[in-house]
Motif scaffolding. Structure first.
Motif, PDB file in Angstrom:
ATOM      1  N   ARG A   1       0.856  -1.191   0.000  1.00 39.72           N
ATOM      2  CA  ARG A   1       0.000   0.000   0.000  1.00 39.72           C
ATOM      3  C   ARG A   1       0.889   1.238   0.000  1.00 39.72           C
ATOM      4  NH1 ARG A   1      -2.439   3.555   3.859  1.00 39.72           N
ATOM      5  NH2 ARG A   1      -4.592   4.118   3.318  1.00 39.72           N
TER       6      ARG A   1
ATOM      7  N   ALA B   1       1.220  -5.575   3.865  1.00 36.64           N
ATOM      8  CA  ALA B   1       0.212  -6.169   4.738  1.00 36.64           C
ATOM      9  C   ALA B   1       0.884  -7.143   5.702  1.00 36.64           C
ATOM     10  CB  ALA B   1      -0.847  -6.887   3.911  1.00 36.64           C
TER      11      ALA B   1
ATOM     12  N   TRP C   1      -0.758  -3.054   8.779  1.00 36.97           N
ATOM     13  CA  TRP C   1       0.241  -2.674   7.783  1.00 36.97           C
ATOM     14  C   TRP C   1       1.566  -2.385   8.475  1.00 36.97           C
ATOM     15  CZ3 TRP C   1      -1.002  -3.094   2.710  1.00 36.97           C
ATOM     16  CH2 TRP C   1      -2.365  -3.119   2.384  1.00 36.97           C
TER      17      TRP C   1
ATOM     18  N   ASP D   1      -1.433   0.059  12.235  1.00 37.73           N
ATOM     19  CA  ASP D   1      -0.068   0.043  11.728  1.00 37.73           C
ATOM     20  C   ASP D   1       0.853  -0.534  12.788  1.00 37.73           C
ATOM     21  OD1 ASP D   1      -0.601   1.083   9.244  1.00 37.73           O
ATOM     22  OD2 ASP D   1      -0.019   3.128   9.728  1.00 37.73           O
TER      23      ASP D   1
ATOM     24  N   ALA E   1       3.909   0.542   2.596  1.00 42.21           N
ATOM     25  CA  ALA E   1       3.743  -0.467   3.635  1.00 42.21           C
ATOM     26  C   ALA E   1       3.312  -1.795   3.020  1.00 42.21           C
ATOM     27  CB  ALA E   1       2.704  -0.005   4.665  1.00 42.21           C
TER      28      ALA E   1
END
Length: 274
Positions: free
Chosen positions: A60, A81, A90, A161, A79
């Motif tokens: 992403r 997954a 992430w 995150d 980032a």
């Protein structure tokens, strides 16, 4: 005596600063988000323990212009997954910021891998959209496309995150204390969202090697206006032996002061795009 600004601050000043930070208004950003599938073994290779790959090998990239009054900010993130203790989220590998103010807070408080860089988002009158992340004169990620249909803004959502917070040891070996894995939870609101038909281009950079995350299948590109808040917590202590092999993710090569200047971006050796 004239006030010495490096001197200690009183309890009332500290309290006012803390209360002011707790009352921040919504800060909106306009940004491009691109999501693609890459090679599963690549995602597995970049994740320090105890993180594990997510259900899909996704990358992403987010490139945003943040509407800070009198202090506009460019903010980016790339980032992959990941998952920890059953919680999907992430793991950012690099987070370029255009100002030191945004960089320092994120690195020191949450352990975010922020670095000073160039971040831009552009919209043309003909519907063209462009977003780029660059450092050391190299545009290592670029998203280009054409603005498409408006999408219904999604309901407020929470996104997780993962960061590793640590301090390298003074003597250059290991860490000063055990690193910690941070869960940073963001509540995100979206007020507008559009599809974008386009492509993601990854360029070779020895400092930000996102070209190692090739675009195997483009999932989506969107342009949106968003705001979010965040709160973090220490989720786990991490053994130094587990994290040391990944510390280079946070820093450019320490020996670069001995190198010649980086080559211009036009001399990039390879591009991977979709």
């Amino acid at each position: 005596m004239t006030r010495v600004r490096y001197g200690p601050r009183g309890e009332s000043e500290i309290r006012r600063a803390r209360e002011a930070s707790a009352r921040l208004p919504d800060i909106w950003s306009t940004g491009v988000v691109a999501v693609w599938e890459t090679d599963p073994e690549v995602v597995a290779a970049v994740l320090p323990p105890p993180l594990e790959p997510g259900a899909r090998p996704l990358v992403r990239a987010a490139v945003s212009q943040v509407d800070l009054p009198g202090y506009p900010l460019g903010a980016g993130s790339v980032a992959v997954a990941a998952c920890h203790a059953g919680a999907p989220g992430w793991y950012p590998l690099v987070m370029p910021m255009t100002h030191e103010r945004a960089l320092i807070g994120g690195r020191e408080v949450f352990g975010e891998p922020k670095k000073l860089g160039e971040v831009s988002v552009e919209q043309g009158p003909d519907g063209l959209v462009g977003a780029r992340l660059a450092r050391h004169g190299i545009t290592f990620l670029e998203v280009t496309g054409t603005l498409g249909a408006a999408l219904p803004p999604p309901a407020q959502a929470e996104k997780l995150d993962f960061y590793f917070k640590f301090l390298p040891a003074v003597d250059g070996t290991g860490f000063d204390a055990d690193p910690v894995l941070v869960h940073c939870l963001r509540r995100e609101k979206v007020r507008s969202l559009h599809t974008v038909t386009g492509r993601v281009t990854l360029r070779e950079s020895p400092y930000d090697p996102v070209a190692d995350l090739p675009v195997r299948r483009l999932v989506e590109i969107t342009l949106g206006e968003k705001t979010s808040d965040q709160r973090g917590r220490v989720a786990a202590r991490v053994g130094a032996r587990d994290l040391l092999p990944y510390v280079h993710q946070r820093y450019d090569d320490a020996a670069q002061v001995l190198d010649a200047p980086p080559a211009p971006s036009g001399a990039a050796a390879r591009e991977r795009s979709a």
